[in-house]
Scaffold this active site. Structure first.
Site, PDB file in Angstrom:
ATOM      1  N   ARG A  15     -13.804  14.348   8.864  1.00  0.00           N
ATOM      2  CA  ARG A  15     -14.593  14.759   7.692  1.00  0.00           C
ATOM      3  C   ARG A  15     -16.039  15.017   8.103  1.00  0.00           C
ATOM      4  O   ARG A  15     -16.590  14.282   8.921  1.00  0.00           O
ATOM      5  CB  ARG A  15     -14.572  13.683   6.609  1.00  0.00           C
ATOM      6  CG  ARG A  15     -13.223  13.475   5.985  1.00  0.00           C
ATOM      7  CD  ARG A  15     -13.334  12.555   4.764  1.00  0.00           C
ATOM      8  NE  ARG A  15     -12.030  12.108   4.337  1.00  0.00           N
ATOM      9  CZ  ARG A  15     -11.663  10.825   4.277  1.00  0.00           C
ATOM     10  NH1 ARG A  15     -12.505   9.868   4.578  1.00  0.00           N
ATOM     11  NH2 ARG A  15     -10.448  10.514   3.878  1.00  0.00           N
ATOM     12  N   GLU A  74      -8.170  -6.010   4.581  1.00  0.00           N
ATOM     13  CA  GLU A  74      -8.071  -5.616   3.181  1.00  0.00           C
ATOM     14  C   GLU A  74      -6.840  -6.233   2.520  1.00  0.00           C
ATOM     15  O   GLU A  74      -6.870  -6.608   1.356  1.00  0.00           O
ATOM     16  CB  GLU A  74      -8.039  -4.082   3.082  1.00  0.00           C
ATOM     17  CG  GLU A  74      -9.386  -3.473   3.438  1.00  0.00           C
ATOM     18  CD  GLU A  74      -9.313  -2.035   3.914  1.00  0.00           C
ATOM     19  OE1 GLU A  74      -8.949  -1.830   5.090  1.00  0.00           O
ATOM     20  OE2 GLU A  74      -9.601  -1.129   3.134  1.00  0.00           O
ATOM     21  N   ASN A  91       0.877  -1.168   0.000  1.00  0.00           N
ATOM     22  CA  ASN A  91       0.000   0.000   0.000  1.00  0.00           C
ATOM     23  C   ASN A  91       0.916   1.219   0.000  1.00  0.00           C
ATOM     24  O   ASN A  91       1.455   1.600   1.034  1.00  0.00           O
ATOM     25  CB  ASN A  91      -0.885  -0.018   1.249  1.00  0.00           C
ATOM     26  CG  ASN A  91      -1.869   1.135   1.274  1.00  0.00           C
ATOM     27  OD1 ASN A  91      -1.808   2.045   0.443  1.00  0.00           O
ATOM     28  ND2 ASN A  91      -2.781   1.095   2.229  1.00  0.00           N
ATOM     29  N   HIS A 107     -13.504   2.177   0.215  1.00  0.00           N
ATOM     30  CA  HIS A 107     -13.468   1.067   1.188  1.00  0.00           C
ATOM     31  C   HIS A 107     -14.043  -0.216   0.581  1.00  0.00           C
ATOM     32  O   HIS A 107     -14.469  -1.111   1.302  1.00  0.00           O
ATOM     33  CB  HIS A 107     -14.308   1.372   2.454  1.00  0.00           C
ATOM     34  CG  HIS A 107     -13.777   2.464   3.316  1.00  0.00           C
ATOM     35  ND1 HIS A 107     -14.605   3.345   3.976  1.00  0.00           N
ATOM     36  CD2 HIS A 107     -12.522   2.816   3.650  1.00  0.00           C
ATOM     37  CE1 HIS A 107     -13.869   4.199   4.679  1.00  0.00           C
ATOM     38  NE2 HIS A 107     -12.600   3.904   4.492  1.00  0.00           N
ATOM     39  N   ARG A 153      -2.614  -2.006  -3.422  1.00  0.00           N
ATOM     40  CA  ARG A 153      -3.883  -1.328  -3.156  1.00  0.00           C
ATOM     41  C   ARG A 153      -3.903  -0.033  -3.969  1.00  0.00           C
ATOM     42  O   ARG A 153      -2.953   0.742  -3.946  1.00  0.00           O
ATOM     43  CB  ARG A 153      -3.983  -0.987  -1.681  1.00  0.00           C
ATOM     44  CG  ARG A 153      -5.232  -0.206  -1.384  1.00  0.00           C
ATOM     45  CD  ARG A 153      -5.049   0.712  -0.220  1.00  0.00           C
ATOM     46  NE  ARG A 153      -6.269   1.450   0.001  1.00  0.00           N
ATOM     47  CZ  ARG A 153      -6.310   2.604   0.641  1.00  0.00           C
ATOM     48  NH1 ARG A 153      -5.205   3.134   1.114  1.00  0.00           N
ATOM     49  NH2 ARG A 153      -7.447   3.230   0.802  1.00  0.00           N
TER      50      ARG A 153
END
Ligand code: ADP
Length: 402
Positions: free
Chosen positions: A241, A385, A7, A180, A91
């Protein structure tokens, strides 16, 4: 078969080396402060002590070289040579509309990922540096790319279009993509396994609640809606956020406060959400602790966070005309029993009944937190993941169906 999962960010890079015979992690680690003078490599070989190395790493090719050196190191290594790594999986945050599943890296694929730089200017260029760095260090090794957006490509037009002039979609690809996806795909698959039911027969709402947070409505194993949109800003209230707000706030505040586009963007992405409402922290642990000590702002932040999540669950139950299971995952979803209790106790009308003892349990395994009598199930499924990236990379390099 050994698969290295990477990643790559702009100044950091995380890695895991999998042995696909039993899907075990042989080693994992990260390189931080790439491009700065004292870069740090933290390497964690399975069953051995963690190693830290500080040196100058100016770009990704050197970062990957250091990772490979660690993996084959006499003391801290876990494999004899680089040739023991048969494939690498990356990723990738944004796959646009082009990538509907994971694919092997070809020059065509690289070109397409470059074309998507505009949609993910902070992430996709860094991922490309990761791919190039692997090519430079491990020429000829097959590489696969796994996209955060791909799982949501099954969304119908009714979910992915915004009710704004069509020309913006045609010219600039303004639409909802969702993120996601790897996590929603992984936990929905694991939830179906846990429930011993075919995924085709299930209606699930998966809630990936970490620093970033999103929900997905998954019918028959396919994402039909998700709360993040063209960017990860839409949807749920998150750590920093805002999630959904009236879009007219943007020009209004820009005008009143004399803000630039970058400033308003940063306000909504980095200085909003739980951090703004609590005035304390974006971290759910700290907010919950403060709330328990009587802090009113922390309590309001928690309540708003729960309220907005409940509304999405209700909306997705309506979108699918029913729901069989609600799945909690990621940092908050896996660890905060307080959050799960507040959510589940607030949606009992859907047919959920929380089992307090099960909810309080801590475990790394998938588990149910509702009672046996509960008509709709709530589950906690730890996300992974990296494992899904390794699995897709394995299947692609073996010509298997994804
Ligand atoms: P990211 O989106 O960065 O991958 P994570 O999935 O790791 O984030 O989630 C980070 C969030 O998980 C933080 O808000 C953190 O407070 C929360 N979290 C981690 N452990 C706990 C815990 N034991 N109780 C409550 N919240 C927790």
């Amino acid at each position: 078969m050994r698969i290295l999962v990477i990643n790559a960010g702009s100044s950091s890079l995380k890695y895991q080396l999998y042995d696909m015979a039993d899907e075990s992690v042989l080693a994992s680690g990260r390189v931080e402060r790439i491009g700065m003078d004292s870069s740090i490599v933290t390497h964690e070989p399975a069953g051995k002590a963690e190693v830290r190395d500080v040196s100058e790493i100016l770009e990704h090719t050197t970062a990957i070289k250091r990772v490979l050196d660690m993996l084959i190191h006499k003391q801290h290594g876990v494999i004899a040579s680089i040739e023991d790594i048969q494939a690498v999986g990356h990723r990738i945050v944004h796959g646009g509309e082009v990538f509907k599943s994971s694919v092997l890296v070809t020059s065509e694929v690289k070109l397409e990922i470059r074309r998507l730089f505009d949609l993910a200017p902070l992430h996709n260029p860094a991922h490309m540096m990761g791919i190039a760095a692997v090519e430079a260090n491990m020429p000829g090794t097959p590489q696969a790319v796994v996209f955060d957006t791909a799982f949501h490509q099954t969304m119908p037009e009714t979910s992915y279009l915004y009710p704004i002039p069509k020309v913006l979609y045609r010219r600039h690809k303004v639409r909802r993509y969702g993120f996601h996806g790897t996590s929603h795909a992984y936990v929905s698959e694991m939830a179906a396994r846990y429930l011993s039911q075919p995924i085709d027969s299930l209606k699930m709402i998966t809630c990936h609640i970490g620093n970033g947070a999103s929900c997905a409505a998954i019918r028959g194993g396919e994402s039909i809606d998700t709360s993040m949109g063209m960017t990860p800003l839409e949807g749920l209230m998150m750590g920093t956020r805002s999630g959904d707000i009236d879009p007219a706030i943007v020009p209004y505040v820009m005008n009143k406060e004399d803000l630039t586009i970058n400033e308003v963007n940063s306000m909504l992405n980095k200085h909003s959400g739980m951090l703004a409402v609590s005035g304390l922290s974006s971290d759910m642990r700290e907010v919950t602790e403060a709330m328990e000590e009587g802090d009113k702002h922390a309590a309001l932040a928690f309540d708003m966070y729960v309220y907005r999540l409940k509304k999405y669950i209700g909306a997705y139950a309506a979108a699918m005309n029913g729901v069989d299971a609600i799945v909690f995952t990621a940092g908050v979803g896996e660890n905060s029993s307080a959050l799960r209790k507040a959510v589940v106790d607030g949606i009992t009308f859907l047919g959920l009944e929380l089992d307090e003892e099960r909810n309080a349990l801590r475990s790394k395994e998938a588990r149910e937190i509702t009672t046996d009598a509960s008509r709709v199930k709530a589950l906690v499924v730890p996300t992974n993941e990296e494992l899904l990236i390794a699995r897709d990379t394995y299947k692609l390099t073996h010509g298997q169906k994804l």
